[in-house]
Design a protein around this motif. Structure first.
Motif, mmCIF file in Angstrom:
data_model
loop_
_atom_site.group_PDB
_atom_site.id
_atom_site.type_symbol
_atom_site.label_atom_id
_atom_site.label_comp_id
_atom_site.label_asym_id
_atom_site.label_seq_id
_atom_site.Cartn_x
_atom_site.Cartn_y
_atom_site.Cartn_z
ATOM 1 N N ASP A 22 0.761 -1.581 0.252
ATOM 2 C CA ASP A 22 -0.224 -0.125 0.327
ATOM 3 C C ASP A 22 0.975 0.767 -0.102
ATOM 4 O O ASP A 22 0.201 2.692 0.215
ATOM 5 N N GLY A 23 2.170 1.252 -0.068
ATOM 6 C CA GLY A 23 3.109 2.220 -0.274
ATOM 7 C C GLY A 23 3.545 3.065 1.662
ATOM 8 O O GLY A 23 4.749 3.648 1.577
ATOM 9 N N ALA A 24 2.722 2.247 2.418
ATOM 10 C CA ALA A 24 3.954 2.290 3.392
ATOM 11 C C ALA A 24 4.946 2.265 4.112
ATOM 12 O O ALA A 24 5.072 0.846 3.583
ATOM 13 N N PRO A 25 5.837 2.743 4.618
ATOM 14 C CA PRO A 25 6.964 2.346 5.152
ATOM 15 C C PRO A 25 7.460 1.733 6.083
ATOM 16 O O PRO A 25 6.115 1.425 7.084
ATOM 17 N N ASP A 26 8.569 1.061 6.418
ATOM 18 C CA ASP A 26 8.957 -0.003 6.745
ATOM 19 C C ASP A 26 10.441 0.617 7.365
ATOM 20 O O ASP A 26 10.838 1.109 6.363
ATOM 21 N N VAL A 27 11.152 0.588 8.875
ATOM 22 C CA VAL A 27 12.769 0.638 8.605
ATOM 23 C C VAL A 27 13.133 0.003 9.705
ATOM 24 O O VAL A 27 12.272 -0.623 10.618
ATOM 25 N N MET A 28 14.065 -0.406 9.635
ATOM 26 C CA MET A 28 14.682 -1.194 10.748
ATOM 27 C C MET A 28 16.448 -0.621 11.207
ATOM 28 O O MET A 28 16.998 -0.252 9.991
ATOM 29 N N ARG A 29 16.655 -0.640 12.301
ATOM 30 C CA ARG A 29 17.737 -1.096 11.901
ATOM 31 C C ARG A 29 18.498 -1.316 13.429
ATOM 32 O O ARG A 29 18.552 -1.288 14.432
ATOM 33 N N GLY A 30 19.935 -2.575 12.497
ATOM 34 C CA GLY A 30 20.212 -3.300 13.774
ATOM 35 C C GLY A 30 19.721 -4.355 13.062
ATOM 36 O O GLY A 30 20.738 -5.443 13.237
ATOM 37 N N GLU A 31 18.687 -5.077 13.218
ATOM 38 C CA GLU A 31 18.225 -6.413 12.579
ATOM 39 C C GLU A 31 19.138 -6.600 11.244
ATOM 40 O O GLU A 31 19.462 -8.180 11.343
ATOM 41 N N GLU A 32 19.363 -5.679 10.765
ATOM 42 C CA GLU A 32 19.778 -6.145 9.069
ATOM 43 C C GLU A 32 20.909 -6.731 8.885
ATOM 44 O O GLU A 32 21.604 -7.730 8.955
ATOM 45 N N THR A 33 22.202 -6.415 10.359
ATOM 46 C CA THR A 33 22.736 -6.833 11.038
ATOM 47 C C THR A 33 23.151 -8.437 11.458
ATOM 48 O O THR A 33 24.195 -9.338 10.797
ATOM 49 N N GLN A 34 22.285 -8.283 11.579
ATOM 50 C CA GLN A 34 21.639 -9.737 12.881
ATOM 51 C C GLN A 34 21.239 -10.793 11.454
ATOM 52 O O GLN A 34 21.733 -12.380 11.625
ATOM 53 N N ILE A 35 20.259 -10.056 10.530
ATOM 54 C CA ILE A 35 20.190 -11.161 9.436
ATOM 55 C C ILE A 35 21.181 -11.489 8.596
ATOM 56 O O ILE A 35 22.001 -12.820 8.082
ATOM 57 N N ALA A 36 22.048 -10.545 8.010
ATOM 58 C CA ALA A 36 23.437 -10.420 7.627
ATOM 59 C C ALA A 36 24.184 -12.177 8.361
ATOM 60 O O ALA A 36 25.385 -12.893 7.534
#
Length: 302
Positions: free
Chosen positions: A118-132
């Motif tokens: 629907d175009g609504a935004p979402d953000v993350m900081r820190g979790e991307e590094t854990q997934i990597a």
């Protein structure tokens, strides 16, 4: 003892963790403190960093990779969000760089952004590094419980989509600032009450949360259950609702959900998955440091 080649820093709003790693990513030493970003006097982040890692590298020659809220608007260096899809290599290419007054080289891992249908935004900081750090193969779904839980769709090790849920925030607000506080003050641990809450929250696909919440107050008044079980039931309802809503997020993903988080929260989500008959597995600890190493290696820092 092996020689240190990289220092990883996982810096959040209320916590600080650091690790010294060798050339293969193994952790040689680590430490933590309550020096979260919001508690740093006069924004002297460099002083906090040196106090934490100076013993490992007094000359400042080792590269440092930092992730978490340290790159947020209230952190040390604000970095722009990187759009999905993204993996370790993409994050390596988007590293922010800083040389401190003492000459120490710090690389900052930025967060990710995603726009829903629907175009609504979402953000993350820190979790991307854990997934990597998990280096997951194939098509997978991970949940990262917390104040703002994340459900992450991963394909070939790259994050392709994610959704956030303010489960922890909402639980704390409901427990402490609504009529439910009259019975949640006395909290008796009860796996059975938690399980009942999970089933209630997940019923009807997670719909009807507002009514389900008031019925916890009514249930305690009518003697349907001990008032001291209200907090456990509330926790279960919030987590059950979150899981039910997330089931439609990545319908193409089979296999167990990967739980990435601290021991206590991971155990609570595992218990909820058991109630709902959903396969799951728990990720290894220190995934953030593993992710920092993978990103550093992709960037040529080690």
């Amino acid at each position: 003892m092996a020689e240190g080649k990289l220092i990883g820093v996982d810096w959040g709003t209320t916590s600080f963790r650091a690790a010294l790693m060798d050339g293969e990513g193994a952790i040689l030493d680590h430490g933590s403190s309550r020096d979260g970003l919001l508690s740093v006097p006069d924004r002297d982040f460099e002083a906090v960093l040196e106090r934490a890692i100076g013993r490992w590298d007094p000359d400042g020659g080792l590269p440092v990779v930092a992730s978490g809220m340290v790159t947020s608007r209230t952190g040390w260096v604000e970095t722009p969000y990187l759009p999905c899809p993204a993996g370790a290599e993409d994050l390596a290419g988007a590293l922010g760089r800083l040389t401190t007054a003492r000459g120490r080289r710090v690389a900052f891992v930025t967060g990710l952004s995603f726009r829903h249908a629907d175009g609504a935004p979402d953000v993350m900081r820190g979790e991307e590094t854990q997934i990597a750090g998990l280096a997951l193969d194939g098509l997978r779904l991970a949940v990262m419980p917390g104040t703002h839980s994340k459900w992450v769709r991963i394909a070939g090790g790259r994050i392709t989509a994610f959704r956030s849920a303010m489960t922890g925030d909402a639980f704390a607000a409901l427990r402490d600032h609504t009529v439910l506080k009259l019975t949640t003050a006395d909290w008796t641990p009860s796996p059975a009450a938690f399980a009942q809450g999970v089933a209630i929250g997940a019923a009807d696909g997670g719909a009807g949360l507002l009514g389900k919440l008031f019925r916890q107050r009514a249930g305690s008044l009518m003697g349907d259950f001990p008032a001291t079980e209200t907090a456990e039931r509330l926790s279960g309802i919030m987590i059950g609702t979150e899981i039910a809503e997330a089931r439609s997020f990545a319908p193409d993903v089979d296999g167990p959900v990967v739980i990435v988080g601290g021991e206590a929260l991971a155990a609570r989500y595992a218990a909820a998955f058991e109630v709902l008959g959903m396969p799951h597995e728990t990720a290894p600890v220190h995934s953030a440091f593993a992710g920092q190493f993978r990103i550093a290696k992709a960037a040529g820092l080690v």
